[in-house]
Design a protein around this motif. Structure first.
Motif, PDB file in Angstrom:
ATOM      1  N   THR A 150      -1.546   1.198  -6.103  1.00 22.27           N
ATOM      2  CA  THR A 150      -2.664   2.134  -6.257  1.00 22.27           C
ATOM      3  C   THR A 150      -3.552   2.143  -5.017  1.00 22.27           C
ATOM      4  O   THR A 150      -4.440   2.984  -4.895  1.00 22.27           O
ATOM      5  N   LYS A 151      -3.311   1.199  -4.098  1.00 23.52           N
ATOM      6  CA  LYS A 151      -4.061   1.176  -2.841  1.00 23.52           C
ATOM      7  C   LYS A 151      -3.405   2.134  -1.844  1.00 23.52           C
ATOM      8  O   LYS A 151      -2.175   2.237  -1.792  1.00 23.52           O
ATOM      9  N   GLU A 152      -4.239   2.814  -1.055  1.00 25.45           N
ATOM     10  CA  GLU A 152      -3.730   3.787  -0.084  1.00 25.45           C
ATOM     11  C   GLU A 152      -4.068   3.364   1.335  1.00 25.45           C
ATOM     12  O   GLU A 152      -5.142   2.820   1.596  1.00 25.45           O
ATOM     13  N   TYR A 153      -3.122   3.635   2.218  1.00 19.87           N
ATOM     14  CA  TYR A 153      -3.305   3.406   3.649  1.00 19.87           C
ATOM     15  C   TYR A 153      -3.222   4.779   4.320  1.00 19.87           C
ATOM     16  O   TYR A 153      -2.151   5.369   4.405  1.00 19.87           O
ATOM     17  N   ALA A 154      -4.384   5.306   4.764  1.00 18.86           N
ATOM     18  CA  ALA A 154      -4.439   6.673   5.283  1.00 18.86           C
ATOM     19  C   ALA A 154      -4.071   6.715   6.754  1.00 18.86           C
ATOM     20  O   ALA A 154      -4.358   5.791   7.520  1.00 18.86           O
TER      21      ALA A 154
ATOM     22  N   GLN B 262       5.796   4.849  -0.177  1.00 15.18           N
ATOM     23  CA  GLN B 262       5.830   3.389  -0.166  1.00 15.18           C
ATOM     24  C   GLN B 262       7.295   2.998  -0.110  1.00 15.18           C
ATOM     25  O   GLN B 262       8.031   3.115  -1.093  1.00 15.18           O
TER      26      GLN B 262
ATOM     27  N   LEU C  90       2.976  11.071   0.720  1.00 21.62           N
ATOM     28  CA  LEU C  90       2.719   9.811   0.026  1.00 21.62           C
ATOM     29  C   LEU C  90       4.028   9.030   0.036  1.00 21.62           C
ATOM     30  O   LEU C  90       5.051   9.523  -0.448  1.00 21.62           O
TER      31      LEU C  90
ATOM     32  N   THR D  90       0.824  -1.203   0.000  1.00 19.35           N
ATOM     33  CA  THR D  90       0.000   0.000   0.000  1.00 19.35           C
ATOM     34  C   THR D  90       0.863   1.260   0.000  1.00 19.35           C
ATOM     35  O   THR D  90       2.023   1.240   0.412  1.00 19.35           O
ATOM     36  N   LEU D  91       0.251   2.334  -0.467  1.00 17.30           N
ATOM     37  CA  LEU D  91       0.892   3.647  -0.484  1.00 17.30           C
ATOM     38  C   LEU D  91       0.383   4.426   0.724  1.00 17.30           C
ATOM     39  O   LEU D  91      -0.805   4.695   0.844  1.00 17.30           O
TER      40      LEU D  91
ATOM     41  N   ARG E 166      -0.559   7.443   2.987  1.00 16.35           N
ATOM     42  CA  ARG E 166      -0.966   8.823   2.708  1.00 16.35           C
ATOM     43  C   ARG E 166      -1.297   9.544   4.003  1.00 16.35           C
ATOM     44  O   ARG E 166      -1.977   9.006   4.874  1.00 16.35           O
TER      45      ARG E 166
END
Length: 405
Positions: A189-193, A179, A177, A154-155, A157
């Motif tokens: 393309t998935k994000e971990y907020a 990774q 942002l 995950t990316l 954010r």
């Protein structure tokens, strides 16, 4: 000397008001730092984009302590950064200015990674940055950040401002942002907020965001006797807005207790259940009218945090003493920039209730009529002026033609 932060990088406790002021005044035009690294096999292994600045307090020779805010330029060097996954360590090093070095280390562990430490080094011998510094030489500061697991695929954010003060340095980070261990040579393309981005507006306890019109509740207050001194009927919808995100909560009259007090020139109505408490304060105006003067609200959310707002300078629901105020259409009471109450099927009478029944109502539609009448008159007068002007121009033009003939 380092100090444990007990929060992950980018999830750090708010710093000083001075640092926040410096951020607002000096960081809005900062360009984002951007870095993409390849490993020894020429595969992309790290991608990061973020903004940051620092406020450093140092001792001067003649003027005591002094603060300087360091804006990180866009033309930095990333020499020393690497992400060779063989040792399960990735690092970003940013070199800028005269002797500044910022570093963050990431550690891979199974299917996650976490931030290990962040550090900042600088040289007070630079007179342009640290004028009149009492001690000249290199200074280093290190933050040891407790483990915070981020999934590998995950990316991460975090757009919100994250601030921490470590000894004499205040760190500010935002628009992040990152990774740090990219899999299969592909940025996710998935994000971990971060928590701050996820919880800008807490959702009330285990209740879906309602969209339907709230059911009206009927409430009566007795002032220490059998006689009713206040009547209220209303459907209530709480409207919480933060960072352009809105949460709505309908008040359920079937699970809401109520009460209040009545006095000669004021009255209160409170509504209460396990997670929401509202108090409405009514007052007299000029001895012959009443109005809603104040609202106090206290909400408890699923994460046990509290939302409290109070406004005692309102001016809503104005009507003559001895009558009630009624508004069947949807209306809005603005308590603060972040909180409103939407009302439906409203009728209220806080004074001079006779035999427990509402008196003749002053309808909120009368307010619309009061605005509509002047507007209609103004439009009519405007039209009349236009007609008179056209007639005058026509007559003048005809007169000119006669003279020419």
């Amino acid at each position: 000397m380092s100090r444990n932060c007990h929060l992950p990088l980018f999830l750090l406790t708010p710093g000083s008001a001075f640092a926040l002021l410096c951020l607002l005044l000096g960081t809005l035009e900062i360009d984002a730092l951007s870095l993409t690294l390849n490993n020894s096999h020429n595969a992309t292994c790290l991608h990061a984009q973020w903004k940051m600045n620092f406020t450093i307090e140092y001792e001067t020779i003649n003027h005591g302590l002094k603060n300087v805010t360091i804006q990180v330029p866009s033309n930095v060097s990333y020499s020393g950064s690497d992400c060779d996954t063989d040792d399960n360590v990735s690092r970003i090093e940013v070199r800028f200015g005269s002797g500044f070095l910022w570093n963050v280390n990431f550690i891979r562990q199974n299917s996650t990674y976490f931030v290990d430490i962040i550090s900042l080094s600088y040289d007070t011998s630079d007179n342009d940055t640290f004028p009149d510094a009492k001690v000249k030489g290199k200074v280093s500061s290190t933050l040891e950040v407790n483990k915070f697991d981020i999934p590998l695929d995950t990316l991460f954010r975090c757009n919100d401002l994250m601030t921490v003060t470590e000894e004499n340095i205040t760190h500010n980070y935002w628009d992040i942002l990152v990774q740090a261990f990219i899999q299969n040579n592909t940025i996710s393309t998935k994000e971990y907020a971060c928590d701050k981005d996820m919880s800008t507006v807490p959702v009330p306890t285990s209740k879906p965001v309602p969209q339907e019109r709230p059911h009206p509740g009927s409430y009566a207050v007795k002032n220490g006797s059998a006689a009713i001194c206040l009547l209220a009927t209303m459907g209530l919808q709480l409207n919480i807005t933060n960072n352009k995100v809105t949460s709505l909560l309908n008040i359920n009259p079937n699970t809401t207790a109520h009460g209040g007090e009545c006095f000669k020139e004021s009255a209160t109505l409170w509504l209460n259940n396990s997670n929401e408490y509202l108090e409405f304060f009514f007052a007299m105006k000029n001895g012959n009218r009443f109005y809603l003067k104040g609202v106090n609200v206290s909400l408890t959310f699923v994460n046990s945090s509290d939302f409290v707002v109070e406004n005692n300078s309102l001016n809503y629901w104005d009507a003559p003493i001895g009558s009630s105020y009624m508004c069947n259409k949807e209306d809005v009471i603005t308590i603060s920039d972040a909180f409103q109450i939407n009302t439906f099927d409203l009728r209220v009478q806080p004074f001079n209730v006779v035999e427990g029944k509402y008196s003749t109502a002053e309808d909120c539609r009368a307010d619309d009529d009061r605005f509509a009448v002047p507007i209609a008159v103004g439009v009519s007068l405007g039209g009349l002026v236009v007609l008179m002007l056209c007639a005058y121009i026509g007559q003048k033009h005809q007169s000119i033609e006669y003279e020419h003939f």
